[in-house]
Design a protein around this motif. Structure first.
Motif, PDB file in Angstrom:
ATOM      1  N   ASP A 189      33.411  42.418  43.993  1.00 49.81           N
ATOM      2  CA  ASP A 189      34.204  43.847  43.047  1.00 49.81           C
ATOM      3  C   ASP A 189      35.352  42.384  42.263  1.00 49.81           C
ATOM      4  O   ASP A 189      36.379  41.960  43.130  1.00 49.81           O
ATOM      5  CB  ASP A 189      35.145  44.804  44.016  1.00 49.81           C
ATOM      6  CG  ASP A 189      36.026  45.405  42.981  1.00 49.81           C
ATOM      7  OD1 ASP A 189      36.204  45.533  42.062  1.00 49.81           O
ATOM      8  OD2 ASP A 189      36.089  47.096  43.203  1.00 49.81           O
ATOM      9  N   PRO A 190      35.186  42.658  40.622  1.00 57.26           N
ATOM     10  CA  PRO A 190      35.709  41.496  40.707  1.00 57.26           C
ATOM     11  C   PRO A 190      37.853  42.012  40.444  1.00 57.26           C
ATOM     12  O   PRO A 190      38.785  41.286  40.490  1.00 57.26           O
ATOM     13  CB  PRO A 190      35.174  41.005  38.832  1.00 57.26           C
ATOM     14  CG  PRO A 190      33.892  42.189  39.199  1.00 57.26           C
ATOM     15  CD  PRO A 190      33.611  42.927  40.321  1.00 57.26           C
ATOM     16  N   VAL A 191      37.394  43.137  39.782  1.00 56.74           N
ATOM     17  CA  VAL A 191      38.954  43.965  39.903  1.00 56.74           C
ATOM     18  C   VAL A 191      39.856  44.128  41.445  1.00 56.74           C
ATOM     19  O   VAL A 191      40.663  44.261  40.943  1.00 56.74           O
ATOM     20  CB  VAL A 191      39.177  45.649  39.695  1.00 56.74           C
ATOM     21  CG1 VAL A 191      40.009  46.304  39.716  1.00 56.74           C
ATOM     22  CG2 VAL A 191      37.603  45.769  38.593  1.00 56.74           C
ATOM     23  N   LEU A 192      38.766  44.150  42.870  1.00 57.15           N
ATOM     24  CA  LEU A 192      40.180  43.725  43.144  1.00 57.15           C
ATOM     25  C   LEU A 192      40.061  42.548  43.976  1.00 57.15           C
ATOM     26  O   LEU A 192      41.135  42.112  44.186  1.00 57.15           O
ATOM     27  CB  LEU A 192      38.954  43.933  44.802  1.00 57.15           C
ATOM     28  CG  LEU A 192      39.669  44.204  46.073  1.00 57.15           C
ATOM     29  CD1 LEU A 192      40.491  45.175  46.500  1.00 57.15           C
ATOM     30  CD2 LEU A 192      38.512  44.392  47.381  1.00 57.15           C
ATOM     31  N   SER A 193      38.934  41.640  43.781  1.00 51.23           N
ATOM     32  CA  SER A 193      39.509  39.974  43.554  1.00 51.23           C
ATOM     33  C   SER A 193      41.166  39.378  42.937  1.00 51.23           C
ATOM     34  O   SER A 193      41.953  39.438  43.067  1.00 51.23           O
ATOM     35  CB  SER A 193      38.190  39.758  43.605  1.00 51.23           C
ATOM     36  OG  SER A 193      38.627  38.075  43.281  1.00 51.23           O
ATOM     37  N   GLN A 194      40.521  40.524  41.260  1.00 58.70           N
ATOM     38  CA  GLN A 194      42.124  40.059  40.607  1.00 58.70           C
ATOM     39  C   GLN A 194      43.066  40.758  40.979  1.00 58.70           C
ATOM     40  O   GLN A 194      44.297  40.458  40.694  1.00 58.70           O
ATOM     41  CB  GLN A 194      41.790  40.720  39.244  1.00 58.70           C
ATOM     42  CG  GLN A 194      42.476  40.242  38.116  1.00 58.70           C
ATOM     43  CD  GLN A 194      42.368  38.776  37.886  1.00 58.70           C
ATOM     44  OE1 GLN A 194      41.809  37.804  38.284  1.00 58.70           O
ATOM     45  NE2 GLN A 194      43.553  37.770  37.643  1.00 58.70           N
ATOM     46  N   GLN A 195      43.327  42.159  41.183  1.00 62.83           N
ATOM     47  CA  GLN A 195      43.983  42.406  41.790  1.00 62.83           C
ATOM     48  C   GLN A 195      45.121  41.639  43.628  1.00 62.83           C
ATOM     49  O   GLN A 195      46.432  40.940  43.563  1.00 62.83           O
ATOM     50  CB  GLN A 195      43.949  43.961  42.716  1.00 62.83           C
ATOM     51  CG  GLN A 195      43.131  44.990  41.803  1.00 62.83           C
ATOM     52  CD  GLN A 195      43.283  46.684  42.416  1.00 62.83           C
ATOM     53  OE1 GLN A 195      42.754  46.122  43.799  1.00 62.83           O
ATOM     54  NE2 GLN A 195      43.520  46.857  41.407  1.00 62.83           N
ATOM     55  N   PHE A 196      43.749  41.216  43.812  1.00 65.11           N
ATOM     56  CA  PHE A 196      44.337  40.152  45.783  1.00 65.11           C
ATOM     57  C   PHE A 196      45.370  39.004  44.908  1.00 65.11           C
ATOM     58  O   PHE A 196      46.092  38.680  44.628  1.00 65.11           O
ATOM     59  CB  PHE A 196      43.000  39.845  46.552  1.00 65.11           C
ATOM     60  CG  PHE A 196      43.540  39.043  46.840  1.00 65.11           C
ATOM     61  CD1 PHE A 196      44.368  39.665  47.652  1.00 65.11           C
ATOM     62  CD2 PHE A 196      43.319  37.503  47.158  1.00 65.11           C
ATOM     63  CE1 PHE A 196      44.929  38.381  48.970  1.00 65.11           C
ATOM     64  CE2 PHE A 196      43.451  36.694  47.621  1.00 65.11           C
ATOM     65  CZ  PHE A 196      44.482  37.248  49.383  1.00 65.11           C
ATOM     66  N   LEU A 197      44.760  38.604  43.604  1.00 63.51           N
ATOM     67  CA  LEU A 197      44.889  37.275  43.707  1.00 63.51           C
ATOM     68  C   LEU A 197      46.774  37.298  43.069  1.00 63.51           C
ATOM     69  O   LEU A 197      47.073  36.728  42.466  1.00 63.51           O
ATOM     70  CB  LEU A 197      44.382  36.517  42.865  1.00 63.51           C
ATOM     71  CG  LEU A 197      43.213  35.709  43.754  1.00 63.51           C
ATOM     72  CD1 LEU A 197      41.889  35.657  42.157  1.00 63.51           C
ATOM     73  CD2 LEU A 197      42.967  34.750  44.237  1.00 63.51           C
ATOM     74  N   LEU A 198      46.679  38.515  42.105  1.00 66.94           N
ATOM     75  CA  LEU A 198      47.321  38.717  40.807  1.00 66.94           C
ATOM     76  C   LEU A 198      49.127  38.810  42.404  1.00 66.94           C
ATOM     77  O   LEU A 198      49.725  38.317  42.207  1.00 66.94           O
ATOM     78  CB  LEU A 198      47.442  40.209  40.243  1.00 66.94           C
ATOM     79  CG  LEU A 198      48.961  40.463  39.467  1.00 66.94           C
ATOM     80  CD1 LEU A 198      48.950  39.789  39.303  1.00 66.94           C
ATOM     81  CD2 LEU A 198      48.377  41.815  38.755  1.00 66.94           C
ATOM     82  N   LEU A 199      48.872  40.040  43.229  1.00 65.18           N
ATOM     83  CA  LEU A 199      49.120  39.899  44.171  1.00 65.18           C
ATOM     84  C   LEU A 199      50.070  38.890  45.208  1.00 65.18           C
ATOM     85  O   LEU A 199      51.011  38.673  45.154  1.00 65.18           O
ATOM     86  CB  LEU A 199      49.393  41.256  45.266  1.00 65.18           C
ATOM     87  CG  LEU A 199      49.077  42.760  44.427  1.00 65.18           C
ATOM     88  CD1 LEU A 199      48.325  43.956  45.663  1.00 65.18           C
ATOM     89  CD2 LEU A 199      50.268  43.483  43.947  1.00 65.18           C
ATOM     90  N   ALA A 200      49.416  38.423  45.438  1.00 69.51           N
ATOM     91  CA  ALA A 200      49.246  37.482  45.844  1.00 69.51           C
ATOM     92  C   ALA A 200      50.348  35.984  45.151  1.00 69.51           C
ATOM     93  O   ALA A 200      51.020  35.093  46.214  1.00 69.51           O
ATOM     94  CB  ALA A 200      48.348  35.967  46.579  1.00 69.51           C
ATOM     95  N   ALA A 201      49.918  35.892  44.229  1.00 71.95           N
ATOM     96  CA  ALA A 201      50.789  34.683  43.238  1.00 71.95           C
ATOM     97  C   ALA A 201      51.600  35.194  42.564  1.00 71.95           C
ATOM     98  O   ALA A 201      53.152  34.825  42.893  1.00 71.95           O
ATOM     99  CB  ALA A 201      50.414  34.898  41.603  1.00 71.95           C
ATOM    100  N   ASN A 202      52.247  36.550  42.874  1.00 75.33           N
ATOM    101  CA  ASN A 202      53.260  37.676  42.382  1.00 75.33           C
ATOM    102  C   ASN A 202      54.205  36.971  43.766  1.00 75.33           C
ATOM    103  O   ASN A 202      55.709  36.912  43.762  1.00 75.33           O
ATOM    104  CB  ASN A 202      53.485  39.022  42.442  1.00 75.33           C
ATOM    105  CG  ASN A 202      53.126  38.811  40.938  1.00 75.33           C
ATOM    106  OD1 ASN A 202      53.431  38.126  39.839  1.00 75.33           O
ATOM    107  ND2 ASN A 202      52.278  40.440  40.289  1.00 75.33           N
TER     108      ASN A 202
END
Length: 207
Positions: A189-202
């Motif tokens: 799921d690219p959306v879920l993956s992007q959400q994780f990466l964004l939260l981790a980076a933030n």
């Protein structure tokens, strides 16, 4: 002609079976190393150094069994993304035996239960307490957490500062290495993956 026999090497003990090291022997080896480096192990400041170094190695390389995570029932949860980030651990590069600092973020999907948050930090520390490479470390943390949670829906991102690159070789102090292990829905799921990466980076940027 003199016959010289060489003792066979001591068989390596699998990391998970280690219960400690021979601190007296390690301290003796550190004393020998100091001599080879042109130092006097008996001078003020160094007389207790071999014992201290041996004690540190024993503590660092004897992490025991991997932590067992506590899970709590939350029946109303379904597919909620949970990210635990900004976990900082130290490990040792096995290629040069020089420290590396790893910033770890873990994401999972809470389905009917949650995992005790402190266990994520203990798992991150456990797999760092050995001679490592960042790529394998990332996979080991992800695979262990997948077993704990009982689901492949796990993502682990690690950002590493490697002193073997910062203080030796090319000596690039600002260089960082990022690794990512995505399983289950995080891999598909690219959306879920992007959400994780964004939260981790933030989380990392807010620290």
């Amino acid at each position: 002609m003199t016959n010289t026999s060489v003792a066979p090497p001591t068989p390596a003990v699998p990391r998970q079976q280690r219960t400690g090291i021979g601190t007296d022997r390690v301290a003796d080896l550190i004393s020998q190393l100091l001599v080879e480096l042109g130092e006097d192990p008996q001078r003020d400041g160094l007389v207790e150094t071999p014992k201290r170094v041996a004690a540190w190695w024993n503590d660092f390389l004897s992490p025991g069994n991997a932590p067992v995570a506590t899970r709590f029932t939350e029946s109303q949860l379904a597919g909620q993304l949970v990210v635990v980030g900004d976990m900082s651990v130290w490990s040792l590069c096995e290629h040069h035996m020089i420290p590396m600092n790893l910033q770890v973020a873990v994401g999972y999907l809470a389905e009917g239960e949650v995992v005790g948050l402190s266990k994520f930090g203990r798992v991150a520390q456990h797999f760092a307490g050995r001679l490592q490479v960042q790529e394998r470390y990332t996979r080991e943390v992800a695979e262990h957490l997948a077993r704990v949670i009982g689901s492949e829906d796990i993502a682990v991102a690690v950002r590493g500062l490697h002193l073997c690159m910062s203080m030796r070789g090319v000596r690039m102090e600002k260089a960082r290495t990022t690794t990512l292990h995505s399983g289950g829905h995080f891999a598909t799921d690219p959306v879920l993956s992007q959400q994780f990466l964004l939260l981790a980076a933030n989380q990392s940027n807010a620290a």
